[in-house]
Every structure is written in structure tokens, then in C-alpha cells.
Design a protein around this motif. Sequence first.
Motif, PDB file in Angstrom:
ATOM      1  N   CYS A   1       0.843  -1.179   0.000  1.00 52.62           N
ATOM      2  CA  CYS A   1       0.000   0.000   0.000  1.00 52.62           C
ATOM      3  C   CYS A   1       0.882   1.235   0.000  1.00 52.62           C
ATOM      4  CB  CYS A   1      -0.922   0.013   1.210  1.00 52.62           C
ATOM      5  SG  CYS A   1      -0.004  -0.012   2.742  1.00 52.62           S
ATOM      6  N   LEU A   2       0.315   2.348  -0.400  1.00 58.12           N
ATOM      7  CA  LEU A   2       1.051   3.603  -0.370  1.00 58.12           C
ATOM      8  C   LEU A   2       0.934   4.189   1.029  1.00 58.12           C
ATOM      9  CD1 LEU A   2       2.546   5.881  -1.929  1.00 58.12           C
ATOM     10  CD2 LEU A   2       0.302   6.881  -2.348  1.00 58.12           C
ATOM     11  N   VAL A   3       2.094   4.401   1.696  1.00 57.43           N
ATOM     12  CA  VAL A   3       2.055   4.915   3.055  1.00 57.43           C
ATOM     13  C   VAL A   3       2.024   6.430   3.053  1.00 57.43           C
ATOM     14  CG1 VAL A   3       3.340   5.064   5.218  1.00 57.43           C
ATOM     15  CG2 VAL A   3       3.242   2.902   3.968  1.00 57.43           C
ATOM     16  N   GLU A   4       2.898   7.014   2.238  1.00 58.36           N
ATOM     17  CA  GLU A   4       3.017   8.466   2.278  1.00 58.36           C
ATOM     18  C   GLU A   4       3.497   8.956   0.920  1.00 58.36           C
ATOM     19  OE1 GLU A   4       5.263   9.739   5.609  1.00 58.36           O
ATOM     20  OE2 GLU A   4       5.000  11.864   5.194  1.00 58.36           O
ATOM     21  N   PHE A   5       2.925  10.059   0.487  1.00 60.32           N
ATOM     22  CA  PHE A   5       3.351  10.636  -0.785  1.00 60.32           C
ATOM     23  C   PHE A   5       3.469  12.136  -0.589  1.00 60.32           C
ATOM     24  CE2 PHE A   5       2.065  12.336  -5.066  1.00 60.32           C
ATOM     25  CZ  PHE A   5       3.291  12.078  -5.663  1.00 60.32           C
ATOM     26  N   SER A   6       4.651  12.661  -0.845  1.00 59.73           N
ATOM     27  CA  SER A   6       4.853  14.081  -0.595  1.00 59.73           C
ATOM     28  C   SER A   6       6.086  14.537  -1.352  1.00 59.73           C
ATOM     29  CB  SER A   6       5.028  14.283   0.911  1.00 59.73           C
ATOM     30  OG  SER A   6       5.177  15.655   1.175  1.00 59.73           O
ATOM     31  N   GLU A   7       6.480  15.793  -1.100  1.00 56.38           N
ATOM     32  CA  GLU A   7       7.718  16.260  -1.694  1.00 56.38           C
ATOM     33  C   GLU A   7       8.878  15.450  -1.125  1.00 56.38           C
ATOM     34  OE1 GLU A   7       7.899  20.398  -1.030  1.00 56.38           O
ATOM     35  OE2 GLU A   7       6.611  20.854  -2.737  1.00 56.38           O
ATOM     36  N   THR A   8       9.846  15.165  -1.986  1.00 62.00           N
ATOM     37  CA  THR A   8      10.969  14.340  -1.573  1.00 62.00           C
ATOM     38  C   THR A   8      11.615  14.863  -0.304  1.00 62.00           C
ATOM     39  OG1 THR A   8      11.367  13.726  -3.857  1.00 62.00           O
ATOM     40  CG2 THR A   8      13.199  13.447  -2.336  1.00 62.00           C
ATOM     41  N   GLU A   9      11.758  16.189  -0.273  1.00 59.54           N
ATOM     42  CA  GLU A   9      12.419  16.795   0.879  1.00 59.54           C
ATOM     43  C   GLU A   9      11.710  16.457   2.186  1.00 59.54           C
ATOM     44  OE1 GLU A   9      13.494  20.959   0.044  1.00 59.54           O
ATOM     45  OE2 GLU A   9      13.194  21.192   2.202  1.00 59.54           O
ATOM     46  N   SER A  10      10.387  16.536   2.157  1.00 56.00           N
ATOM     47  CA  SER A  10       9.679  16.285   3.408  1.00 56.00           C
ATOM     48  C   SER A  10       9.604  14.795   3.724  1.00 56.00           C
ATOM     49  CB  SER A  10       8.289  16.917   3.387  1.00 56.00           C
ATOM     50  OG  SER A  10       7.483  16.258   2.451  1.00 56.00           O
ATOM     51  N   ILE A  11       9.599  13.940   2.681  1.00 60.32           N
ATOM     52  CA  ILE A  11       9.612  12.502   2.960  1.00 60.32           C
ATOM     53  C   ILE A  11      10.898  12.132   3.701  1.00 60.32           C
ATOM     54  CG2 ILE A  11       9.959  10.243   1.835  1.00 60.32           C
ATOM     55  CD1 ILE A  11       7.124  10.821   1.710  1.00 60.32           C
ATOM     56  N   PHE A  12      11.987  12.730   3.285  1.00 62.33           N
ATOM     57  CA  PHE A  12      13.261  12.331   3.888  1.00 62.33           C
ATOM     58  C   PHE A  12      13.613  13.127   5.145  1.00 62.33           C
ATOM     59  CE2 PHE A  12      13.597  10.283  -0.183  1.00 62.33           C
ATOM     60  CZ  PHE A  12      14.251   9.104   0.134  1.00 62.33           C
ATOM     61  N   ASN A  13      13.070  14.339   5.259  1.00 67.24           N
ATOM     62  CA  ASN A  13      13.458  15.149   6.418  1.00 67.24           C
ATOM     63  C   ASN A  13      12.383  15.223   7.494  1.00 67.24           C
ATOM     64  OD1 ASN A  13      15.958  15.682   5.338  1.00 67.24           O
ATOM     65  ND2 ASN A  13      15.169  17.411   4.145  1.00 67.24           N
TER      66      ASN A  13
END
Lengths: 270, 290
Positions: free
Chosen positions: A242-254
Amino acid sequence: MTAPSTSASQSEEICLSLQDLSISYGNKEAVRGVYMDIPKGKVTAFIGPSGCGKSTVLRALNRMNDLIDGCAIRGRVVFQGQDLYQRDIDPVEVRRRIGMVFQKPNPFPKSIYDNIAFGARINGYRGDMDELVERSLRKAALWDETKDKLRDSGYALSGGQQQRLCIARTIAIEPEVILMDEPCSALDPISTLKIEEMMHELKKNYTIVIVTHNMQQAVRVSDYTGFFNVSNREDRDSKVGCLVEFSETESIFNSPQQLATQDYVSGRFG
Amino acid sequence: MTPRTLSYRHGLSRNIWNRLLSSVAALFTALAVLPLVLVLIYVLIKGGSLINMQLLTELPPPPGLDGGGIGNAIVGTLVVSLIASLIAIPIGVGGGIYLAEYSRSGPFAQFVRFGTNVLAGVPSIICGVFIYGLIVSTRALMGQSYSAIAGGMALAVLMIPTVIKTTDEGLKLVPQELRWGAMGVGASRVITITRVTLPAALAPIATGVVLGIARAAGETAPLIFTALFSPFWSDGLLNPIASMSVLIYNYAIMPYEAQISLAWAASFVLVMMILAANLLARWLGHLSRQ
């Protein structure tokens, strides 16, 4: 300069919209309930552990799953206002607009020139073929290495060059979207770097969706990142992606919003 | 304690067994090749010395006379094999493409594959009788009975399973990624097959076709019932036609020296043609590995 991470893709023009997408092979469900708006003109990365269905979702975006026996799809994939899985949609036409690059370099057993001309010819390209081949090879950063041996077999190239040839081949049909399924997993770091540099150039003209196992690569190349995970369903003991989270790369990693994302990107599992 | 020697010891029982079984394997290999070598040498000695221009171009003599040749039989074998190829290659390659690319291993495909294997094992004389019953005895072809076309059809029945199987297996060897690649740049199924998959599998398919022709060209039994024989030059495709295998069958048991020599000469030419076809097939197969 960046929009707030919560409003991820609202300000962007949407290219592909996945609406409650569930995919199953036979009676085994692989992915369920994916909602995602892939923005136009950006690089979107899919990350996640093996078996979470990110490649499956990618292949659903240009109906490549049609070629796999027993693959069934529910939900909608909307591209330019049309659901790709409506009955009157021609999958061949879909693949001409949404090209794909595969994990293993798969040039045709033809010359470098014909590898690129093939797609254009079958799409009824009427222009100057030499010019198209050169332009495609230049975009794929392969022109300088191959301009003197366009009549050589595509198999004569190294693995990294073959993969760039496959990208050039996809560019030559002038799609609107390029899907890449772990395009660098079989390549050495230098070839990988070349392909990543190329992707920065390509996103000026194309929407790119890339599946990668390499989180650094996702950080380097993508604007948006979707994190997929395997979840155990309560009602059965089968696993489903399943898709857990989808966002801007920066916020996914930070600043990920979900604990699972946090664990994965910080290397605690997967 | 001194370390055990690493040098080869002849007396060790595993070494004795090793040598023994290697020798047995070598012996059986030699026995397996022996018939081939003997046949080739015998045919070469008996028939090779008779080969000359006259033999290759003239008609067989009437019984009791000397000289003459097997020209009509050589032409006949080529004509009948060509007819067989024209029938068997499209059907066989088409069937193989269906099995490998379209059928998706459903029950029908399984049935066709099974049927192909059975057909490959059917004795050639049955194919002859089948075409005899279907075409020759019913005079289905424009009122003609024995004919070159009927002979070609009988040989085609023999060739089809070989061609289907090699096409099917040749196409299965083409990596799936190649098909995906073609689909990924917007190729339809037909274009993928004709422009990418088939060319990639051309060498194994060509090898199978050549081997199929070589097998069919040497057959006698199907032709006796269908193409019959003729001591004259071919008189059109709807009439009986000579062939080398039937010439051998007819002449080798005649009480005339000239005819027996012609049978030997025909054996030599036939064996050489089949050998050449096999070498061609090997060469085609070799191309694919480059």
C-alpha cells in the motif's frame, strides 16, 4: 521557494491521477487502495521494500500489466481526463504516450540507429530520421559515444550505454511520460550518475516516474516521493502493498509524517 | 605425521572405476557413431565413383540398357521438397507463433503441443497412406491420382511437427524483456512479433525448417503412395514424378547392373544433399550465437 509539504501537489498540474488503485495477480492481491496525484513535469520516485508493489503500480500506469497473465486492476488511472482502464482505451496508444524503461537494459537485436528508429517508424514518424536519432541520442547523453558506430549492434554497447540507448529509444517516440523501473539497478555508479544527470535534463520536457531501491538516488533525482510498504491485513494473513506516504521528496526524507516512513528512510528496516 | 601424498594413485578404487566407466562410455560413443561412418563410407565407395555430369543430367535407361542418369529423380526430389516446404513452412511457423505468442498455455495450446509430438512420432508410411486416402484414391486434385503435389503434401505432413516445435521453442527463447521493450515504445502485438520477436528467433526457426526439409527429402514410404515414380522428366505437378528415394527403392532390387549402379549413385547424391542440409542447419544455428 517550496510549497508547504502538506499541500504536496495541489499547486501543480496533475499528469497522472491514481484513484483507489488495487492490483491483484490471480487471487492474490498485490497492492490496494492507492491514491496519488503525479505532478506534471516533475520526477516522482517510488521507494519501498521489495514486494510492496511499487513496480506493479508503475506498470499499471501504461497498461504493461496487460501482458501478465491473471493480472486484474480495480480503481482508476486518469491521464489527461481519461481513465486508462476504460473499455474503449487502446493500450498500444497508451504506451505510445507513456513510455517505459525497464530494469534490465533490453535493446533490440538491431543496430543502434534502428533501435531508436524502430519506435518512431512504427508510430508513423515522417520527419528526418537521422535528425531524430541524433536528437534522441543527445538527450540520452549517448551521442558522443555512439555517433561513429550507429550501424553497430546495440548489443555491442556496455550495460550503462545499453540502458541509455533504451532511454533514447523511449524518448524517440516523444511520449509525455517516461516510466522507469529501477533503471540503474544493473549499472555501475558512473553509468548511474550519467543517467541521473540525464533525468534532470529530461524533466524539462517530460514527466518522469521512477521506481528505485536506492534512497540516495530518490533524493538526488526526484521532486516527489511515494513510500510504499507491505502491510499485514488484519482479516487475512496475506501481505499486501500500500502507499504509506506521498509528498515532496524533501519532506519525505526530512520530516516524514508516518512512523513507517521515518523508519524506512532512516534505515531502520527494509 | 607426514601429509598424505597429492599425486595420482593408479591403484585407488575410485580411480580404477573412473577409468573403467570412462572407457565404457567411450566405447558406446564409438558404437553409436559407427553406423553413420560405415554408411557414409560404403555409400561413398559404391556411389561416389559413379558420379559424373551424364549421371546428374540424363534420364535412367530402359531396363537392360547401360548408361543414363538420375537427372529426373534429382529434379523430382527438389520439386517435391519445395512443394512440401511451401505447405509446411507457413503452417508450421504460423502454428509455432500461435503457440508461443498468442495461446498463453491454455488447454487448447497444450492439446496442440501434445498433438504435434504425436504427429512427429507417426510413422512416415502412415502419412503416405493418409494422403493416398485423402487425395490420391479420391482423385481430389483435378481428377488426377498420383501427383507431385500429393507427394509434397505427404512430406509436408511429416515436416509440420518439426517446424511447429522449433518455431515454438525458438520463440520461447526470446527474452521476455525484448517483447516488453517493443510494447514499451508503443508496438502492437503484430509489430512486436514480426519486427522484433521473429527476427530474434530466426536462426533457430531456420535451423528447424532446414532439418525438417532434410528429413522429408529422404523419405520413401510417403512418396510411394503419392508421387509414385516416373522414368521420364516431370510432366507437370499434377502427374507422377520421380524422386531419388523411390528410385533407390525401385532400382536397387532390379536384376540389371545399370539400374543397381544408378541406385547407388542416387544414394550418394541423397546422402550428400542431406549432409549439406544438416551442415547448413548447423551454420544457421551458429549464426544465432554470435
